[in-house]
Scaffold this active site. Structure first.
Site, short mmCIF file in Angstrom:
data_model
loop_
_atom_site.label_atom_id
_atom_site.label_comp_id
_atom_site.label_asym_id
_atom_site.label_seq_id
_atom_site.Cartn_x
_atom_site.Cartn_y
_atom_site.Cartn_z
N ASP A 18 0.87 -1.19 0.00
CA ASP A 18 0.00 0.00 0.00
C ASP A 18 0.91 1.24 0.00
OD1 ASP A 18 -3.15 0.72 1.18
OD2 ASP A 18 -1.58 2.26 1.21
N ASP A 116 -3.97 2.43 -5.00
CA ASP A 116 -2.60 2.41 -4.46
C ASP A 116 -2.26 1.13 -3.71
OD1 ASP A 116 -3.85 2.77 -1.97
OD2 ASP A 116 -2.23 4.05 -1.26
N GLU A 117 -3.00 0.05 -3.94
CA GLU A 117 -2.64 -1.18 -3.22
C GLU A 117 -2.85 -2.42 -4.07
OE1 GLU A 117 -5.32 -2.31 0.03
OE2 GLU A 117 -6.73 -0.85 -0.74
N1 DCP Z 1 -8.67 8.30 -0.84
C1 DCP Z 1 -9.74 9.20 -0.95
N2 DCP Z 1 -10.70 9.24 0.04
C2 DCP Z 1 -10.62 8.42 1.11
C3 DCP Z 1 -9.55 7.51 1.23
C4 DCP Z 1 -8.57 7.49 0.23
O1 DCP Z 1 -9.84 9.93 -1.93
N3 DCP Z 1 -11.56 8.48 2.07
C5 DCP Z 1 -7.64 8.32 -1.90
C6 DCP Z 1 -6.50 9.23 -1.51
C7 DCP Z 1 -5.40 8.32 -1.05
C8 DCP Z 1 -5.66 7.06 -1.87
O2 DCP Z 1 -7.07 7.02 -2.08
O3 DCP Z 1 -4.10 8.87 -1.29
C9 DCP Z 1 -5.17 5.80 -1.21
O4 DCP Z 1 -5.90 5.56 -0.02
P1 DCP Z 1 -5.21 5.02 1.30
O5 DCP Z 1 -6.31 4.62 2.22
O6 DCP Z 1 -4.18 4.00 0.96
O7 DCP Z 1 -4.52 6.31 1.94
P2 DCP Z 1 -3.12 6.96 1.65
O8 DCP Z 1 -2.32 6.19 0.65
O9 DCP Z 1 -3.33 8.39 1.30
O10 DCP Z 1 -2.41 6.94 3.08
P3 DCP Z 1 -1.76 5.68 3.84
O11 DCP Z 1 -0.31 6.03 3.97
O12 DCP Z 1 -2.46 5.62 5.15
O13 DCP Z 1 -2.00 4.46 2.98
MG MG Z 2 -2.12 4.14 0.83
#
Ligand code: DCP
Ligand code: MG
Length: 363
Positions: A18, A116-117
């Protein structure tokens, strides 16, 4: 009592990757002046009067208590000097494709589960130490080629690999070998299990189940009476039993875009223009992903937060913006009752990826 984990902990080694603060990291990579700053991606905060939510934020912003899905107005209160940016989806979709291309090149079965995963079935590495070396190489490759960090979990099952990738974010690598699986899971709150949301968490709390250890020890008959047969799969997770496989073809499940109006509105011209803009954006995401879809869902949130959605599944897969736009307008007319609208959204799902051959046949 420690559950017997031998049954589910066969020889599988699953890797879950992720990306860290994905949208924010892409922005910080491409704009060095943002590095080290609290960067918040989402709706316009409009000096604290903004509506809509935070998509994600950098870890520097998380130190202020900002989180995904939080109202942007609240994020502004927590960190008024943060750098607030609106999302640039085409860039994130490109970065996602770059990550997935690197992962695919390793040649393991791969299942992308969100932008992203992804899961990789790396069982053929043979041992957890060998799989750990591979995970280190994957992290290095992504960092060197894309200048982005990610977190990886390695475990005997998909569920536990996903939980593991999250525990040492950012830039983490967490390995859960079969013999450590129960001691790894036991102290965690049940909410850590993917699929357990606020509602199930509350129900479990009412039964006195707070940690995964509590869940593992609970009488399965009582759990079944309360949650049905799915309780068995839930308790199995705690014993490392999870037969779900890394499914190669199971990629992105939906593409969606929604927007909150600055002021609640019943202006049909404004609503129609907004719908067109949303349709154009989701269609662009669809073509960036080389996907066609069959199902279109329109979402309307009225003043007072009453939300209605309506979906239609077309007889054929399509990526044609005009077809999807017309369908979205029809669905909207079916659910619009004249009240003022707060939020409008479109989601495309039921995908079929099309390859180069199909594309040439269609044009
Ligand atoms: N995303 C979004 N709204 C949300 C959750 C996520 O638009 N409620 C989008 C933005 C994030 C991407 O999806 O960058 C990936 O989600 P993740 O849950 O993996 O969150 P991040 O990658 O941003 O942070 P982390 O480091 O916790 O994985
Ligand atoms: Mg993420």
């Amino acid at each position: 009592m420690v559950p017997d984990i031998t049954e589910g902990a066969s020889q599988r080694i699953i890797l879950h990757l992720d990306m860290d603060s994905f949208y924010a990291s892409v922005e910080m990579r491409d704009r060095p002046e943002l590095r080290g700053k609290p960067v918040i991606i989402g709706a316009d905060p409009n000096q604290g009067k903004g509506r809509g939510v935070v998509a994600t934020c950098s870890y520097e912003a998380r130190a202020f208590g900002i989180r995904s899905a939080m109202p942007i107005s609240q994020a502004f209160v927590l960190c008024p000097h943060g750098v607030f940016l609106s999302p640039d989806f085409p860039r994130y979709v490109k970065a996602s494709a770059d990550v997935m291309a690197i992962l695919k090149a390793y040649g393991f079965p791969i299942q992308q589960v969100s932008i992203d995963e992804a899961f990789l079935d790396v069982s053929r590495m043979g041992t957890f130490p060998a799989a750990t070396d591979l995970a280190v190489r994957i992290k290095d490759t992504i960092l060197t080629h894309l200048r982005l960090t990610c977190s990886i979990g390695l475990a005997p099952t998909k569920v536990v690999a996903k939980i593991a990738s999250d525990v040492h974010k950012p830039d983490g690598l967490t390995v859960v070998e079969p013999e450590n699986l129960f001691s790894f899971l036991a102290p965690m709150p049940v909410r850590k299990i993917p699929g357990i949301g606020k509602k199930s968490e509350t129900e479990l709390f009412e039964m006195g189940i707070r940690t995964i250890r509590d869940l593992a020890a609970y009488d399965i008959q009582v759990l079944i009476a309360r949650f049905g047969r799915s309780a068995i799969a839930l308790q199995d997770i705690t014993a490392g039993i999870d037969k779900s496989e890394v499914k190669e073809r199971d990629g992105v499940k939906s593409v969606s875009r929604e927007t909150t109006f600055v002021n609640d509105t019943d202006d049909e011209h404004l609503i129609a223009a907004t719908m067109d803009a949303l349709a154009e954006e989701v269609c662009r995401n669809l073509s960036d992903e080389s996907l066609h879809c069959r199902t279109i869902t329109v979402k309307v949130r009225y003043q007072g937060f009453v939300t209605r959605t309506k979906a239609r599944t077309l007889p054929h897969y399509t990526g044609d913006p005009a077809t999807l736009r017309t369908c979205a307008h029809t669905l909207f007319r079916d659910i619009f009752d004249g009240r003022k609208i707060r939020l409008l959204g479109i989601r495309l799902s039921s995908f079929n990826s099309f390859d180069a051959l199909q594309m040439t046949l269609e044009v």
